[in-house]
Design a protein around this motif. Structure first.
Motif, PDB file in Angstrom:
ATOM      1  N   VAL A 314      -6.728  -6.413   2.938  1.00 45.85           N
ATOM      2  CA  VAL A 314      -5.685  -5.544   3.492  1.00 45.85           C
ATOM      3  C   VAL A 314      -5.186  -4.574   2.419  1.00 45.85           C
ATOM      4  N   ALA A 315      -5.043  -5.061   1.179  1.00 47.71           N
ATOM      5  CA  ALA A 315      -4.614  -4.190   0.085  1.00 47.71           C
ATOM      6  C   ALA A 315      -5.609  -3.057  -0.138  1.00 47.71           C
ATOM      7  N   CYS A 316      -6.902  -3.365  -0.062  1.00 48.93           N
ATOM      8  CA  CYS A 316      -7.926  -2.319  -0.206  1.00 48.93           C
ATOM      9  C   CYS A 316      -7.842  -1.296   0.921  1.00 48.93           C
ATOM     10  N   LEU A 317      -7.618  -1.770   2.133  1.00 49.31           N
ATOM     11  CA  LEU A 317      -7.485  -0.851   3.275  1.00 49.31           C
ATOM     12  C   LEU A 317      -6.258   0.038   3.116  1.00 49.31           C
ATOM     13  N   ALA A 321      -6.255   4.034   2.764  1.00 47.37           N
ATOM     14  CA  ALA A 321      -5.435   4.861   3.652  1.00 47.37           C
ATOM     15  C   ALA A 321      -4.546   5.799   2.848  1.00 47.37           C
ATOM     16  N   ALA A 322      -4.033   5.320   1.706  1.00 44.56           N
ATOM     17  CA  ALA A 322      -3.183   6.167   0.880  1.00 44.56           C
ATOM     18  C   ALA A 322      -3.953   7.374   0.354  1.00 44.56           C
ATOM     19  N   PHE A 323      -5.190   7.178  -0.095  1.00 44.58           N
ATOM     20  CA  PHE A 323      -5.993   8.308  -0.577  1.00 44.58           C
ATOM     21  C   PHE A 323      -6.365   9.251   0.572  1.00 44.58           C
ATOM     22  N   ARG A 324      -6.592   8.708   1.744  1.00 43.79           N
ATOM     23  CA  ARG A 324      -6.895   9.563   2.894  1.00 43.79           C
ATOM     24  C   ARG A 324      -5.684  10.421   3.265  1.00 43.79           C
TER      25      ARG A 324
END
Length: 335
Positions: A314-317, A321-324
Protein backbone atom coordinates in the motif's frame (compact mmCIF):
# COMPACT_ATOMS: atom_id res chain seq x y z
CA UNK A 1 15.76 42.71 -26.54
CA UNK A 2 15.89 39.78 -24.12
CA UNK A 3 17.65 39.61 -20.83
CA UNK A 4 19.49 36.50 -19.67
CA UNK A 5 18.27 35.15 -16.36
CA UNK A 6 20.86 33.52 -14.10
CA UNK A 7 20.63 31.93 -10.70
CA UNK A 8 22.97 32.75 -7.81
CA UNK A 9 24.61 29.37 -8.29
CA UNK A 10 25.80 30.28 -11.78
CA UNK A 11 29.43 31.25 -11.95
CA UNK A 12 30.73 34.45 -13.49
CA UNK A 13 32.24 32.38 -16.30
CA UNK A 14 28.78 31.27 -17.37
CA UNK A 15 28.96 27.71 -16.09
CA UNK A 16 25.60 25.92 -15.63
CA UNK A 17 23.76 26.64 -12.41
CA UNK A 18 23.94 23.91 -9.82
CA UNK A 19 20.74 22.78 -8.20
CA UNK A 20 20.47 23.44 -4.47
CA UNK A 21 21.51 20.60 -2.16
CA UNK A 22 18.13 19.15 -1.27
CA UNK A 23 19.32 17.07 1.66
CA UNK A 24 20.94 20.04 3.39
CA UNK A 25 17.95 22.27 2.69
CA UNK A 26 15.56 19.61 3.91
CA UNK A 27 17.49 19.18 7.17
CA UNK A 28 17.58 22.93 7.81
CA UNK A 29 13.93 23.48 6.93
CA UNK A 30 12.67 20.66 9.15
CA UNK A 31 15.29 20.87 11.89
CA UNK A 32 12.74 21.37 14.72
CA UNK A 33 10.77 18.30 13.65
CA UNK A 34 13.92 16.22 13.32
CA UNK A 35 15.11 17.28 16.77
CA UNK A 36 11.71 16.58 18.36
CA UNK A 37 11.47 13.21 16.61
CA UNK A 38 14.98 12.26 17.68
CA UNK A 39 14.28 13.24 21.28
CA UNK A 40 11.04 11.22 21.25
CA UNK A 41 12.83 8.14 19.93
CA UNK A 42 15.67 8.46 22.45
CA UNK A 43 13.33 8.97 25.40
CA UNK A 44 11.15 6.03 24.40
CA UNK A 45 14.21 3.86 23.80
CA UNK A 46 15.57 4.80 27.23
CA UNK A 47 12.21 3.97 28.84
CA UNK A 48 12.17 0.57 27.10
CA UNK A 49 15.70 -0.21 28.30
CA UNK A 50 14.59 0.76 31.82
CA UNK A 51 11.51 -1.41 31.40
CA UNK A 52 13.43 -4.46 30.22
CA UNK A 53 16.10 -4.08 32.89
CA UNK A 54 15.47 -2.70 36.40
CA UNK A 55 11.68 -2.58 36.14
CA UNK A 56 11.43 -6.18 34.99
CA UNK A 57 13.79 -7.32 37.77
CA UNK A 58 11.83 -5.42 40.41
CA UNK A 59 8.43 -6.62 39.20
CA UNK A 60 9.64 -10.22 38.87
CA UNK A 61 10.96 -10.15 42.45
CA UNK A 62 7.65 -8.73 43.68
CA UNK A 63 5.66 -11.43 41.88
CA UNK A 64 7.94 -14.12 43.28
CA UNK A 65 7.32 -12.82 46.79
CA UNK A 66 3.59 -12.66 46.13
CA UNK A 67 3.43 -16.22 44.78
CA UNK A 68 5.32 -17.46 47.83
CA UNK A 69 2.64 -16.03 50.11
CA UNK A 70 0.13 -18.76 49.30
CA UNK A 71 -2.82 -18.43 51.66
CA UNK A 72 -0.87 -16.51 54.31
CA UNK A 73 -3.15 -13.84 55.77
CA UNK A 74 -0.31 -11.33 56.08
CA UNK A 75 1.90 -11.07 53.02
CA UNK A 76 4.66 -8.58 52.22
CA UNK A 77 5.59 -7.82 48.62
CA UNK A 78 6.44 -4.72 46.60
CA UNK A 79 3.14 -3.89 44.90
CA UNK A 80 4.46 -0.55 43.64
CA UNK A 81 7.08 -2.35 41.54
CA UNK A 82 4.35 -4.39 39.83
CA UNK A 83 2.21 -1.32 39.15
CA UNK A 84 5.16 0.73 37.88
CA UNK A 85 6.13 -2.01 35.45
CA UNK A 86 2.56 -2.18 34.17
CA UNK A 87 2.27 1.60 33.73
CA UNK A 88 5.60 1.97 31.91
CA UNK A 89 4.79 -1.00 29.68
CA UNK A 90 1.45 0.50 28.69
CA UNK A 91 2.90 3.94 28.01
CA UNK A 92 5.86 2.68 25.98
CA UNK A 93 3.54 0.43 23.97
CA UNK A 94 1.35 3.43 23.23
CA UNK A 95 4.42 5.45 22.20
CA UNK A 96 5.55 2.79 19.71
CA UNK A 97 2.06 2.48 18.22
CA UNK A 98 1.74 6.28 17.93
CA UNK A 99 4.81 6.64 15.69
CA UNK A 100 3.00 5.89 12.37
CA UNK A 101 0.38 8.56 13.16
CA UNK A 102 3.05 11.11 14.06
CA UNK A 103 4.99 10.41 10.87
CA UNK A 104 1.83 10.71 8.76
CA UNK A 105 0.84 13.96 10.45
CA UNK A 106 4.31 15.44 9.97
CA UNK A 107 4.53 14.34 6.34
CA UNK A 108 1.13 15.76 5.48
CA UNK A 109 1.27 18.88 7.60
CA UNK A 110 4.89 20.03 7.25
CA UNK A 111 7.02 17.91 4.95
CA UNK A 112 4.82 18.36 1.86
CA UNK A 113 1.59 20.13 2.81
CA UNK A 114 3.18 23.29 4.16
CA UNK A 115 5.53 23.66 1.19
CA UNK A 116 2.75 23.25 -1.36
CA UNK A 117 0.50 25.64 0.56
CA UNK A 118 3.14 28.35 0.98
CA UNK A 119 4.53 28.05 -2.54
CA UNK A 120 8.07 27.13 -1.52
CA UNK A 121 7.78 23.93 -3.53
CA UNK A 122 7.21 25.82 -6.78
CA UNK A 123 10.03 28.18 -5.83
CA UNK A 124 12.35 25.19 -5.51
CA UNK A 125 11.26 23.97 -8.94
CA UNK A 126 12.40 27.27 -10.47
CA UNK A 127 15.84 26.98 -8.85
CA UNK A 128 17.08 24.00 -10.80
CA UNK A 129 15.32 21.30 -8.79
CA UNK A 130 12.92 19.15 -10.80
CA UNK A 131 9.57 18.26 -9.21
CA UNK A 132 10.49 14.57 -9.15
CA UNK A 133 13.79 15.24 -7.41
CA UNK A 134 12.07 17.54 -4.94
CA UNK A 135 9.51 14.88 -4.01
CA UNK A 136 12.11 12.09 -3.91
CA UNK A 137 14.22 14.09 -1.45
CA UNK A 138 11.17 14.42 0.80
CA UNK A 139 10.56 10.68 0.77
CA UNK A 140 13.92 8.89 0.68
CA UNK A 141 15.77 10.39 3.65
CA UNK A 142 12.66 10.62 5.87
CA UNK A 143 11.87 7.00 4.96
CA UNK A 144 15.34 5.87 6.08
CA UNK A 145 15.07 7.80 9.36
CA UNK A 146 11.51 6.58 9.92
CA UNK A 147 12.40 2.93 9.33
CA UNK A 148 15.48 3.15 11.56
CA UNK A 149 13.70 4.90 14.43
CA UNK A 150 10.55 2.76 14.35
CA UNK A 151 12.53 -0.45 13.93
CA UNK A 152 14.71 0.44 16.93
CA UNK A 153 11.69 1.08 19.16
CA UNK A 154 9.86 -2.07 18.04
CA UNK A 155 12.99 -4.17 18.59
CA UNK A 156 13.49 -2.76 22.09
CA UNK A 157 9.82 -3.27 22.88
CA UNK A 158 10.04 -6.94 21.87
CA UNK A 159 13.16 -7.38 23.98
CA UNK A 160 11.59 -5.70 27.02
CA UNK A 161 8.46 -7.83 26.69
CA UNK A 162 10.45 -11.05 26.26
CA UNK A 163 12.58 -10.43 29.36
CA UNK A 164 9.49 -10.47 31.56
CA UNK A 165 7.49 -13.14 29.74
CA UNK A 166 8.45 -16.08 31.99
CA UNK A 167 9.09 -14.02 35.12
CA UNK A 168 6.11 -11.69 35.54
CA UNK A 169 2.69 -13.24 36.10
CA UNK A 170 0.64 -10.56 34.31
CA UNK A 171 2.83 -10.16 31.23
CA UNK A 172 0.73 -9.60 28.12
CA UNK A 173 0.26 -12.59 25.83
CA UNK A 174 1.92 -12.39 22.43
CA UNK A 175 -1.48 -12.21 20.71
CA UNK A 176 -2.68 -9.21 22.73
CA UNK A 177 -3.53 -6.68 20.00
CA UNK A 178 -1.29 -3.83 21.17
CA UNK A 179 1.58 -6.14 22.12
CA UNK A 180 1.40 -8.04 18.84
CA UNK A 181 1.83 -4.89 16.76
CA UNK A 182 4.35 -3.10 18.98
CA UNK A 183 6.59 -6.20 19.16
CA UNK A 184 7.01 -6.61 15.41
CA UNK A 185 7.62 -4.85 12.12
CA UNK A 186 4.04 -3.77 11.41
CA UNK A 187 4.57 -0.30 13.00
CA UNK A 188 7.56 0.30 10.72
CA UNK A 189 5.55 -0.61 7.64
CA UNK A 190 2.67 1.57 8.83
CA UNK A 191 5.03 4.49 9.44
CA UNK A 192 6.33 4.24 5.87
CA UNK A 193 2.76 4.07 4.60
CA UNK A 194 1.98 7.14 6.71
CA UNK A 195 4.91 8.98 5.13
CA UNK A 196 3.63 8.19 1.63
CA UNK A 197 0.05 9.04 2.61
CA UNK A 198 1.18 12.40 3.98
CA UNK A 199 3.04 13.23 0.78
CA UNK A 200 0.06 12.31 -1.37
CA UNK A 201 -2.36 14.25 0.85
CA UNK A 202 -0.10 17.30 0.75
CA UNK A 203 0.05 17.24 -3.05
CA UNK A 204 -3.69 16.70 -3.44
CA UNK A 205 -5.06 19.05 -0.78
CA UNK A 206 -2.30 21.71 -0.75
CA UNK A 207 -3.35 22.66 2.77
CA UNK A 208 -1.16 21.71 5.70
CA UNK A 209 -3.86 21.05 8.30
CA UNK A 210 -6.14 19.22 5.89
CA UNK A 211 -3.26 17.03 4.69
CA UNK A 212 -2.22 16.34 8.28
CA UNK A 213 -5.70 15.11 9.19
CA UNK A 214 -6.15 13.11 5.99
CA UNK A 215 -2.81 11.31 6.41
CA UNK A 216 -3.49 10.42 10.04
CA UNK A 217 -6.96 9.11 9.18
CA UNK A 218 -5.48 7.05 6.33
CA UNK A 219 -3.06 5.36 8.73
CA UNK A 220 -5.90 4.65 11.14
CA UNK A 221 -8.07 3.10 8.44
CA UNK A 222 -5.16 1.04 7.11
CA UNK A 223 -4.27 -0.20 10.59
CA UNK A 224 -7.88 -1.11 11.35
CA UNK A 225 -8.11 -3.03 8.08
CA UNK A 226 -4.91 -4.97 8.74
CA UNK A 227 -6.00 -5.78 12.28
CA UNK A 228 -9.39 -7.04 11.10
CA UNK A 229 -7.80 -9.20 8.38
CA UNK A 230 -4.93 -10.44 10.56
CA UNK A 231 -6.47 -13.79 11.66
CA UNK A 232 -7.02 -14.73 8.01
CA UNK A 233 -3.61 -13.81 6.59
CA UNK A 234 -2.12 -17.22 7.40
CA UNK A 235 -3.73 -20.69 7.59
CA UNK A 236 -4.90 -21.39 11.13
CA UNK A 237 -4.67 -24.66 13.04
CA UNK A 238 -7.61 -26.50 14.63
CA UNK A 239 -7.64 -27.86 18.15
CA UNK A 240 -10.30 -30.53 18.78
CA UNK A 241 -11.35 -31.35 22.35
CA UNK A 242 -14.00 -33.46 24.04
CA UNK A 243 -17.40 -32.14 25.00
CA UNK A 244 -16.43 -32.51 28.64
CA UNK A 245 -13.24 -30.46 28.31
CA UNK A 246 -14.72 -27.63 26.29
CA UNK A 247 -12.80 -25.59 23.67
CA UNK A 248 -9.03 -25.75 24.24
CA UNK A 249 -6.01 -24.03 22.76
CA UNK A 250 -4.33 -20.68 23.43
CA UNK A 251 -3.35 -18.24 20.72
CA UNK A 252 -4.79 -15.73 18.30
CA UNK A 253 -8.30 -17.05 17.98
CA UNK A 254 -10.05 -17.27 14.61
CA UNK A 255 -13.23 -19.12 15.57
CA UNK A 256 -14.69 -21.93 17.64
CA UNK A 257 -17.76 -24.12 17.91
CA UNK A 258 -18.85 -27.76 17.90
CA UNK A 259 -18.37 -30.60 15.44
CA UNK A 260 -21.49 -32.61 14.64
CA UNK A 261 -21.88 -36.29 13.86
CA UNK A 262 -22.30 -35.49 10.16
CA UNK A 263 -18.93 -33.75 10.05
CA UNK A 264 -20.38 -30.25 10.04
CA UNK A 265 -19.65 -27.27 12.24
CA UNK A 266 -22.07 -25.31 14.40
CA UNK A 267 -21.98 -22.46 16.87
CA UNK A 268 -21.42 -23.68 20.43
CA UNK A 269 -24.41 -22.85 22.67
CA UNK A 270 -22.30 -23.56 25.77
CA UNK A 271 -18.79 -24.67 26.63
CA UNK A 272 -18.87 -27.92 28.59
CA UNK A 273 -21.08 -30.98 28.85
CA UNK A 274 -20.42 -31.11 32.59
CA UNK A 275 -23.31 -28.68 32.99
CA UNK A 276 -26.64 -30.51 32.94
CA UNK A 277 -28.44 -28.10 30.60
CA UNK A 278 -25.47 -27.89 28.27
CA UNK A 279 -25.15 -31.68 28.02
CA UNK A 280 -28.74 -32.01 26.84
CA UNK A 281 -28.41 -29.16 24.33
CA UNK A 282 -25.24 -30.63 22.83
CA UNK A 283 -26.90 -34.05 22.59
CA UNK A 284 -29.87 -32.57 20.74
CA UNK A 285 -27.47 -30.93 18.27
CA UNK A 286 -25.65 -34.19 17.66
CA UNK A 287 -22.38 -32.59 18.77
CA UNK A 288 -19.38 -34.89 19.06
CA UNK A 289 -16.57 -32.51 20.04
CA UNK A 290 -15.54 -28.89 20.41
CA UNK A 291 -13.14 -27.22 17.99
CA UNK A 292 -11.13 -24.02 18.08
CA UNK A 293 -9.33 -22.46 15.10
CA UNK A 294 -6.35 -20.41 16.20
CA UNK A 295 -2.83 -19.25 15.48
CA UNK A 296 -0.19 -20.63 17.88
CA UNK A 297 2.93 -18.72 18.84
CA UNK A 298 4.81 -20.24 15.89
CA UNK A 299 2.56 -18.21 13.56
CA UNK A 300 3.71 -14.90 15.00
CA UNK A 301 6.34 -14.03 12.41
CA UNK A 302 4.41 -15.35 9.40
CA UNK A 303 1.51 -13.12 10.42
CA UNK A 304 3.86 -10.17 10.98
CA UNK A 305 5.56 -10.63 7.62
CA UNK A 306 2.35 -11.01 5.61
CA UNK A 307 0.69 -8.05 7.33
CA UNK A 308 3.79 -5.88 6.86
CA UNK A 309 4.08 -6.93 3.22
CA UNK A 310 0.51 -5.82 2.57
CA UNK A 311 1.10 -2.47 4.26
CA UNK A 312 4.36 -1.93 2.34
CA UNK A 313 2.54 -2.69 -0.91
CA UNK A 314 0.00 0.00 0.00
CA UNK A 315 2.89 2.36 0.78
CA UNK A 316 4.35 1.72 -2.68
CA UNK A 317 0.98 2.41 -4.30
CA UNK A 318 0.62 5.66 -2.34
CA UNK A 319 4.13 6.71 -3.38
CA UNK A 320 3.37 5.93 -7.03
CA UNK A 321 0.14 7.91 -6.76
CA UNK A 322 2.04 10.86 -5.30
CA UNK A 323 4.43 10.98 -8.27
CA UNK A 324 1.51 10.66 -10.69
CA UNK A 325 -0.28 13.57 -9.03
CA UNK A 326 2.93 15.59 -9.16
CA UNK A 327 3.37 14.84 -12.86
CA UNK A 328 -0.22 15.82 -13.57
CA UNK A 329 0.04 19.09 -11.67
CA UNK A 330 3.41 20.18 -13.05
CA UNK A 331 3.39 18.64 -16.49
CA UNK A 332 6.41 16.45 -15.80
CA UNK A 333 7.86 14.40 -13.00
CA UNK A 334 11.15 13.40 -14.58
CA UNK A 335 14.32 14.75 -13.05
Amino acid sequence: MTAALTTPAASAAGRPARAPRQWRWLARLHRPALICGGVLVLLTAAALVWLGGPLTDGSAAAWKAYDACGFTPVCSYDQSAILLYKDVYNWTTFAVLAVPFLVAAWAGGALVGRETESGTARLAWTQGVSPARWLASRLVLPAVLTAAGTGLLAGLHHWAWATGRERIDNTKFWYDAATFHANGIVPMALALAGLAAGALAGLLLRRAMAALAAAAVTVGVLWAGVHAALPYLWPSVTRVSSLREGPLGRGLQVGEGVLTAGGGRATAPCHTSQLYGCRDTLADMGATAFYRDLHPASHYWPLQLVASGIVLAVACLLTYAAFRVLRHSTGTARG
